[in-house]
Design a protein around this motif. Sequence first.
Motif, short mmCIF file in Angstrom:
data_model
loop_
_atom_site.label_atom_id
_atom_site.label_comp_id
_atom_site.label_asym_id
_atom_site.label_seq_id
_atom_site.Cartn_x
_atom_site.Cartn_y
_atom_site.Cartn_z
N LEU A 112 0.91 -1.22 -0.02
CA LEU A 112 0.26 0.16 0.21
C LEU A 112 0.67 1.27 0.02
O LEU A 112 1.90 1.36 0.73
CB LEU A 112 -0.90 -0.18 1.43
N ASP A 113 0.42 2.14 -0.60
CA ASP A 113 1.35 3.53 -0.90
C ASP A 113 0.99 4.62 0.30
O ASP A 113 -0.32 4.81 0.46
CB ASP A 113 0.99 4.31 -2.45
N VAL A 114 2.03 5.08 0.99
CA VAL A 114 1.78 5.72 1.93
C VAL A 114 0.93 7.08 1.80
O VAL A 114 0.20 7.42 2.51
CB VAL A 114 3.06 5.94 2.81
N ARG A 115 1.45 7.70 0.73
CA ARG A 115 0.65 8.94 0.21
C ARG A 115 -0.79 8.61 -0.07
O ARG A 115 -1.52 9.59 0.33
CB ARG A 115 1.53 9.35 -1.02
N ARG A 116 -1.02 7.39 -0.75
CA ARG A 116 -2.52 7.49 -1.02
C ARG A 116 -3.30 6.83 0.50
O ARG A 116 -4.14 7.48 0.58
CB ARG A 116 -2.53 6.30 -1.94
N LEU A 117 -2.55 6.21 1.31
CA LEU A 117 -3.14 6.05 2.80
C LEU A 117 -3.38 7.43 3.50
O LEU A 117 -4.48 7.58 4.18
CB LEU A 117 -2.15 5.30 3.51
N ARG A 118 -2.56 8.54 3.25
CA ARG A 118 -2.57 9.72 4.11
C ARG A 118 -3.95 10.53 3.19
O ARG A 118 -4.62 11.00 4.00
CB ARG A 118 -1.58 10.63 3.71
N LEU A 119 -4.33 10.29 2.08
CA LEU A 119 -5.45 10.86 1.16
C LEU A 119 -6.74 10.16 1.81
O LEU A 119 -7.50 10.98 2.26
CB LEU A 119 -5.22 10.65 -0.09
N LEU A 120 -6.63 8.82 2.00
CA LEU A 120 -7.85 7.97 2.77
C LEU A 120 -8.01 8.70 4.19
O LEU A 120 -9.18 8.93 4.32
CB LEU A 120 -7.61 6.73 2.39
N ARG A 121 -6.92 8.63 4.57
CA ARG A 121 -7.06 9.24 6.32
C ARG A 121 -7.66 10.70 6.08
O ARG A 121 -8.69 11.23 6.90
CB ARG A 121 -5.81 9.31 6.94
N ASP A 122 -7.09 11.44 5.38
CA ASP A 122 -7.81 12.80 5.40
C ASP A 122 -9.06 13.00 4.91
O ASP A 122 -9.86 13.91 5.17
CB ASP A 122 -6.80 13.71 4.43
N LEU A 123 -9.88 11.82 3.79
CA LEU A 123 -10.90 11.87 3.55
C LEU A 123 -11.69 11.71 4.44
O LEU A 123 -12.99 12.16 4.87
CB LEU A 123 -11.19 10.87 2.44
N ALA A 124 -11.57 10.69 5.51
CA ALA A 124 -12.15 10.27 6.61
C ALA A 124 -12.29 11.65 7.65
O ALA A 124 -13.43 11.90 8.24
CB ALA A 124 -11.55 8.98 7.32
N GLN A 125 -11.23 12.53 7.54
CA GLN A 125 -11.54 13.62 8.41
C GLN A 125 -12.34 15.01 7.70
O GLN A 125 -13.01 15.39 8.70
CB GLN A 125 -9.90 14.18 8.65
N HIS A 126 -11.96 15.05 6.59
CA HIS A 126 -12.61 16.22 5.79
C HIS A 126 -14.14 15.99 5.41
O HIS A 126 -14.66 16.70 5.35
CB HIS A 126 -11.61 16.69 4.85
N GLY A 127 -14.10 14.74 4.97
CA GLY A 127 -15.58 14.32 4.37
C GLY A 127 -15.84 14.48 3.16
O GLY A 127 -16.86 13.72 2.61
N THR A 128 -15.08 15.08 2.27
CA THR A 128 -15.22 15.37 0.84
C THR A 128 -13.94 15.24 -0.02
O THR A 128 -12.84 15.65 0.63
CB THR A 128 -15.91 16.68 0.46
N ILE A 129 -13.74 14.69 -1.11
CA ILE A 129 -12.74 14.69 -1.89
C ILE A 129 -12.29 16.37 -2.23
O ILE A 129 -10.95 16.43 -2.29
CB ILE A 129 -12.98 13.86 -3.21
N ALA A 130 -13.45 17.12 -2.56
CA ALA A 130 -12.89 18.52 -2.56
C ALA A 130 -12.15 19.16 -1.52
O ALA A 130 -11.11 19.80 -1.89
CB ALA A 130 -14.13 19.37 -2.76
N ALA A 131 -12.58 18.68 -0.34
CA ALA A 131 -11.70 19.28 0.66
C ALA A 131 -10.50 18.57 1.01
O ALA A 131 -9.29 19.25 1.29
CB ALA A 131 -12.77 19.26 2.08
N VAL A 132 -10.26 17.31 0.69
CA VAL A 132 -8.94 16.74 0.72
C VAL A 132 -8.11 17.36 -0.34
O VAL A 132 -6.86 17.58 -0.20
CB VAL A 132 -9.12 15.20 0.43
N ALA A 133 -8.54 17.78 -1.74
CA ALA A 133 -7.94 18.20 -2.64
C ALA A 133 -7.39 19.59 -2.27
O ALA A 133 -6.33 19.81 -2.45
CB ALA A 133 -8.65 18.29 -3.91
N ALA A 134 -8.11 20.35 -1.74
CA ALA A 134 -7.97 21.73 -1.31
C ALA A 134 -6.83 21.60 -0.25
O ALA A 134 -5.69 22.40 -0.33
CB ALA A 134 -9.17 22.40 -0.80
N ALA A 135 -6.91 20.35 0.66
CA ALA A 135 -5.77 20.44 1.61
C ALA A 135 -4.39 20.08 1.02
O ALA A 135 -3.57 20.57 1.71
CB ALA A 135 -6.31 19.47 2.63
N HIS A 136 -4.50 19.38 0.01
CA HIS A 136 -3.34 18.92 -0.28
C HIS A 136 -2.75 19.85 -1.85
O HIS A 136 -1.67 19.38 -2.70
CB HIS A 136 -3.28 17.39 -0.90
N THR A 137 -3.56 20.62 -2.31
CA THR A 137 -3.15 21.50 -3.47
C THR A 137 -3.27 20.61 -4.64
O THR A 137 -2.54 20.75 -5.50
CB THR A 137 -2.04 22.45 -3.34
#
Length: 289
Positions: free
Chosen positions: A2-27
């Motif tokens: 499993l790719d750690v960077r992708r795991l971080r995105l999944l974790r942040d999706l659980a925190q932020h709730g939307t893909i748009a919010a995750v995208a904004a957090a990571h530019t």
Amino acid sequence: MLDVRRLRLLRDLAQHGTIAAVAAAHTYTPSAVSQQLAALEREAGVALLERTGRRVALTPAGRTLVAHAEEVLTALERAGAALAASRAGLSGPLRIGAFPTAMRTLLPPALVALGDAHPALELTVQELDPAVVPRLLRDGTLDVALVHDYDLVPIEPDPALRTAPLLDETIFIAATGPRRLAQCRDEPWILASQGTLCHTMTIRACEAAGFSPRVRHHADDFVTVLTFVAAGQGVALVPELAATDVPGGVVLTPLPTRRRTRLAFRAGAARHPAVAAFARTLGIDLDEH
């Protein structure tokens, strides 16, 4: 694997709730985030996400993987801390966030002490409202931060972060005479900017007293707030840390509600030597946390 960077995105999706919010957090773009999460699903061999209307929700397998992702990311943070501890002397960047009152009172002596003890550390400070700090700690923009919360606006638990208590303060009504909160129903109010914790705290304190504040001015600097109170422009709630050099004619009446200041850092970073050194300048022993 499993790719750690992708795991971080999944974790942040659980925190932020939307893909748009995750995208904004990571530019990133939302499309790029979706592609990375789809790749993670292929790596995992099981569905991690499900569509519910326009939103994306985690499947049971996705929630399980998020819990493990937190453990992985914390372990990586501990590994980085151990490597930093193996080097001779403290050097490199330490990125600090702090709210305005802490910038004026708590932070200057800590920066002087830390700079004298470890001159090779590259200290950078950013003034921030505590509401935005968790995202900046999670994405690595900050290493440590001074944050606060109130009885009426508690910090939301975040499994990616840890905090250590520093200060517990009284909240005061600032007015041109003694006031109980309920007596301020018809007064004009001076509030912090919308979206800040201080703004939310004042709104909730007034609502608990049975009214909504009639807002006349917005100001985030408590020196300005107290100056406006002295000028008869309204009443305000101010914390004890800001109640210094009170202008003449301003009376502070204590409330039962409290504000707590904490040091925040990423889970696993407590033993990072730069983080621990900064904590010590504030009188905090992170070995106890």
